[in-house]
Write a protein that holds these residues in place. Structure first.
Motif, PDB file in Angstrom:
ATOM      1  N   LEU A  53       0.897  -1.282   0.077  1.00  0.00           N
ATOM      2  CA  LEU A  53       0.015   0.115   0.040  1.00  0.00           C
ATOM      3  C   LEU A  53       0.832   1.063   0.104  1.00  0.00           C
ATOM      4  O   LEU A  53       1.952   1.264   0.805  1.00  0.00           O
ATOM      5  CB  LEU A  53      -1.030   0.134   1.390  1.00  0.00           C
ATOM      6  N   ILE A  68      -4.001   4.749   2.320  1.00  0.00           N
ATOM      7  CA  ILE A  68      -5.509   5.045   1.816  1.00  0.00           C
ATOM      8  C   ILE A  68      -5.699   3.727   0.912  1.00  0.00           C
ATOM      9  O   ILE A  68      -4.942   3.578   0.125  1.00  0.00           O
ATOM     10  CB  ILE A  68      -5.812   6.131   1.010  1.00  0.00           C
ATOM     11  N   TYR A  69      -6.766   2.897   1.241  1.00  0.00           N
ATOM     12  CA  TYR A  69      -6.928   1.581   0.496  1.00  0.00           C
ATOM     13  C   TYR A  69      -8.319   1.385   0.212  1.00  0.00           C
ATOM     14  O   TYR A  69      -9.336   1.762   0.850  1.00  0.00           O
ATOM     15  CB  TYR A  69      -6.163   0.591   1.031  1.00  0.00           C
ATOM     16  N   ILE A 116      -7.416   4.411  -6.967  1.00  0.00           N
ATOM     17  CA  ILE A 116      -6.744   3.973  -5.882  1.00  0.00           C
ATOM     18  C   ILE A 116      -5.160   4.361  -6.283  1.00  0.00           C
ATOM     19  O   ILE A 116      -4.079   4.143  -5.328  1.00  0.00           O
ATOM     20  CB  ILE A 116      -6.778   2.415  -5.568  1.00  0.00           C
ATOM     21  N   GLU A 217       1.693  -0.689 -10.842  1.00  0.00           N
ATOM     22  CA  GLU A 217       1.183  -1.713 -10.030  1.00  0.00           C
ATOM     23  C   GLU A 217       1.267  -3.134 -10.397  1.00  0.00           C
ATOM     24  O   GLU A 217       0.702  -3.509 -11.569  1.00  0.00           O
ATOM     25  CB  GLU A 217      -0.223  -1.372  -9.772  1.00  0.00           C
ATOM     26  N   GLU A 218       1.936  -4.116  -9.865  1.00  0.00           N
ATOM     27  CA  GLU A 218       2.110  -5.391  -9.994  1.00  0.00           C
ATOM     28  C   GLU A 218       1.951  -6.623  -8.969  1.00  0.00           C
ATOM     29  O   GLU A 218       2.080  -5.581  -7.968  1.00  0.00           O
ATOM     30  CB  GLU A 218       3.286  -5.922 -10.580  1.00  0.00           C
ATOM     31  N   PRO A 251       8.312   1.109  -7.942  1.00  0.00           N
ATOM     32  CA  PRO A 251       7.164   1.170  -8.897  1.00  0.00           C
ATOM     33  C   PRO A 251       7.303   2.390  -9.814  1.00  0.00           C
ATOM     34  O   PRO A 251       6.438   2.436 -10.759  1.00  0.00           O
ATOM     35  CB  PRO A 251       5.899   1.140  -8.132  1.00  0.00           C
TER      36      PRO A 251
HETATM   37  C1  LIG Z   1       3.521  -0.619  -5.379  1.00  0.00           C
HETATM   38  C2  LIG Z   1       2.013  -0.839  -5.153  1.00  0.00           C
HETATM   39  C3  LIG Z   1       1.093   0.163  -4.259  1.00  0.00           C
HETATM   40  C4  LIG Z   1      -0.174  -0.055  -4.073  1.00  0.00           C
HETATM   41  N1  LIG Z   1      -0.910   0.964  -3.569  1.00  0.00           N
HETATM   42  C5  LIG Z   1      -1.991   0.701  -3.292  1.00  0.00           C
HETATM   43  C6  LIG Z   1      -2.792   1.846  -2.264  1.00  0.00           C
HETATM   44  O1  LIG Z   1      -2.223   2.935  -1.904  1.00  0.00           O
HETATM   45  N2  LIG Z   1      -4.013   1.706  -2.137  1.00  0.00           N
HETATM   46  C7  LIG Z   1      -4.772   0.615  -2.655  1.00  0.00           C
HETATM   47  O2  LIG Z   1      -6.069   0.361  -2.237  1.00  0.00           O
HETATM   48  N3  LIG Z   1      -4.476  -0.335  -3.172  1.00  0.00           N
HETATM   49  C8  LIG Z   1      -2.729  -0.183  -3.622  1.00  0.00           C
HETATM   50  N4  LIG Z   1      -2.175  -1.237  -4.254  1.00  0.00           N
HETATM   51  C9  LIG Z   1      -3.011  -2.332  -4.653  1.00  0.00           C
HETATM   52  C10 LIG Z   1      -3.258  -3.402  -3.345  1.00  0.00           C
HETATM   53  O3  LIG Z   1      -1.817  -3.825  -2.939  1.00  0.00           O
HETATM   54  C11 LIG Z   1      -3.897  -4.406  -3.562  1.00  0.00           C
HETATM   55  O4  LIG Z   1      -5.352  -4.046  -3.904  1.00  0.00           O
HETATM   56  C12 LIG Z   1      -4.085  -5.472  -2.525  1.00  0.00           C
HETATM   57  O5  LIG Z   1      -2.907  -6.058  -2.085  1.00  0.00           O
HETATM   58  C13 LIG Z   1      -5.149  -6.518  -2.560  1.00  0.00           C
HETATM   59  O6  LIG Z   1      -5.227  -7.197  -1.601  1.00  0.00           O
HETATM   60  P1  LIG Z   1      -6.547  -8.155  -1.222  1.00  0.00           P
HETATM   61  O7  LIG Z   1      -5.952  -9.142   0.068  1.00  0.00           O
HETATM   62  O8  LIG Z   1      -7.564  -7.210  -0.703  1.00  0.00           O
HETATM   63  O9  LIG Z   1      -6.647  -8.820  -2.374  1.00  0.00           O
HETATM   64  P2  LIG Z   1      -6.385 -10.510  -2.816  1.00  0.00           P
HETATM   65  O10 LIG Z   1      -6.794 -10.544  -4.168  1.00  0.00           O
HETATM   66  O11 LIG Z   1      -6.948 -11.274  -1.721  1.00  0.00           O
HETATM   67  O12 LIG Z   1      -4.786 -10.511  -2.424  1.00  0.00           O
HETATM   68  C14 LIG Z   1      -4.219 -11.534  -3.031  1.00  0.00           C
HETATM   69  C15 LIG Z   1      -2.619 -11.481  -3.179  1.00  0.00           C
HETATM   70  O13 LIG Z   1      -2.319 -10.733  -4.278  1.00  0.00           O
HETATM   71  C16 LIG Z   1      -1.716  -9.389  -4.092  1.00  0.00           C
HETATM   72  N5  LIG Z   1      -2.426  -8.464  -4.988  1.00  0.00           N
HETATM   73  C17 LIG Z   1      -3.699  -8.390  -5.089  1.00  0.00           C
HETATM   74  N6  LIG Z   1      -3.932  -7.380  -5.829  1.00  0.00           N
HETATM   75  C18 LIG Z   1      -2.807  -6.611  -6.306  1.00  0.00           C
HETATM   76  C19 LIG Z   1      -2.469  -5.461  -6.789  1.00  0.00           C
HETATM   77  N7  LIG Z   1      -3.343  -4.973  -7.416  1.00  0.00           N
HETATM   78  N8  LIG Z   1      -1.171  -5.151  -6.722  1.00  0.00           N
HETATM   79  C20 LIG Z   1      -0.297  -5.988  -6.286  1.00  0.00           C
HETATM   80  N9  LIG Z   1      -0.518  -6.954  -5.276  1.00  0.00           N
HETATM   81  C21 LIG Z   1      -1.871  -7.413  -5.322  1.00  0.00           C
HETATM   82  C22 LIG Z   1      -2.025  -9.272  -2.702  1.00  0.00           C
HETATM   83  O14 LIG Z   1      -0.818  -8.653  -2.169  1.00  0.00           O
HETATM   84  C23 LIG Z   1      -2.013 -10.848  -2.016  1.00  0.00           C
HETATM   85  O15 LIG Z   1      -0.769 -11.140  -2.041  1.00  0.00           O
HETATM   86  C24 LIG Z   1      -0.789  -1.039  -4.447  1.00  0.00           C
HETATM   87  C25 LIG Z   1      -0.121  -2.099  -5.130  1.00  0.00           C
HETATM   88  C26 LIG Z   1       1.117  -2.016  -5.464  1.00  0.00           C
HETATM   89  C27 LIG Z   1       2.032  -2.898  -6.199  1.00  0.00           C
END
Ligand SMILES: Cc1cc2nc3c(=O)[nH]c(=O)nc-3n(C[C@H](O)[C@H](O)[C@H](O)COP(=O)(O)OP(=O)(O)OC[C@H]3O[C@@H](n4cnc5c(N)ncnc54)[C@H](O)[C@@H]3O)c2cc1C
Ligand code: FES
Length: 260
Positions: A53, A68-69, A116, A217-218, A251
């Protein structure tokens, strides 16, 4: 990069499915670069992977930071149930962050964010403002119910808002608001964060611009460059074999550097 059990100061819902989480701890001392992210362990035994995040705001004096998420899957839904007084295992800050050292007073800076991808732009905008830059924000949201931090951004610069369904601001995506801005200003630097469709527009529009940056975002696992779960392909590579790791080589990338 360090790891700490940070204290939860407060958590509140600030828009539909969007949460603002404030944490405190010594780790904030390390949080100096906007665009970096925290890798947060969800306090649930079966969720082994941390969630990345972005840092939305840092207050060094109070030793507080804000993320913020949006609630997406199991992890973020679990995070949204946490309340003040609890602790959270945080690793960070990670990633290279936005390059702002060359921004000068009165330069025109364009910040473009979608959904986001908007949170990291807030700390970025605050730091640019303190350098005396003139900031314009173009922020895109799904609809009116998803809007957040608009008044806070207005205090830092001008703002144009788009919504997919036209329920607030200009109807359409970011591309709908760009031409009007570019008619009157040639930005000295551009920073963008948001969904891939947005990044593609900015990448294309500012491909040759020397100071245009995208935050990618990955899906991540380790977050520290060890597992190669987060690679993206390098643009100028006819072999198609070269890649970069979004977690530690990103990123943030320059436009034209990687395939969006
Ligand atoms: C560098 C970076 C910054 C981010 N900043 C924000 C932010 O400020 N606010 C926000 O709302 N979201 C942000 N995200 C996206 C956020 O990380 C994912 O929405 C979140 O990890 C989803 O987790 P979950 O458990 O709800 O979803 P699940 O689908 O249950 O997650 C399962 C796995 O997938 C990974 N994952 C799922 N979606 C993403 C995604 N889009 N990016 C990376 N990993 C993912 C999770 O980390 C976890 O390991 C960011 C992603 C990255 C890569
Ligand atoms: S998430 Fe492991 S290398 Fe990037």
């Amino acid at each position: 990069m360090k790891q700490e059990m940070m204290q939860i100061v407060k958590q509140k819902m600030i828009a539909k499915d969007i949460f603002e989480l404030t944490l405190t701890g010594n780790l904030t001392k390390e949080m100096t670069t906007p665009g970096q992210f925290l890798h947060i362990k969800v306090p649930q035994q079966d969720l082994l992977m941390r969630r990345p995040l972005s840092l939305a705001s840092v207050d060094q004096q109070k030793k507080e930071c804000v993320v913020i998420y949006r609630t997406e899957g199991t992890g973020t839904k679990r995070l949204s149930g946490l309340t003040s007084g609890g602790e959270l295992d945080v690793l960070g800050p990670l990633g290279n962050g936005f390059k702002i050292c060359d921004v000068k007073k009165e330069e025109h800076i364009l910040l473009v964010g979608g959904g986001i991808g908007v949170p990291p732009l807030y700390e970025l905008s605050k730091q640019l403002k303190s350098k005396g830059a003139i900031i314009h924000h173009i922020l895109g949201f799904h609809d009116k119910s998803a809007l957040f931090y608009i008044d806070k951004f207005k205090k830092l610069g001008t703002i144009s808002i788009t919504t997919d369904n036209g329920s607030y601001g200009i109807k359409g995506h970011i591309g709908a608001a760009l031409p009007e801005y570019l008619e009157s200003v040639t930005p000295d630097a551009i920073y963008a964060c948001g969904p891939n469709a947005l990044l593609k527009v900015i990448n294309q529009q500012f491909l040759e611009h020397p100071r245009a940056y995208l935050s990618l975002e990955e899906r991540m696992a380790c977050g520290i460059g060890a597992c190669y779960a987060c690679v993206c392909h390098v643009a100028d590579d006819p072999s198609g074999q070269k890649s970069k790791k979004v977690c530690d080589e990103g990123p943030i990338f320059k436009t034209g550097e990687v395939i969006v």
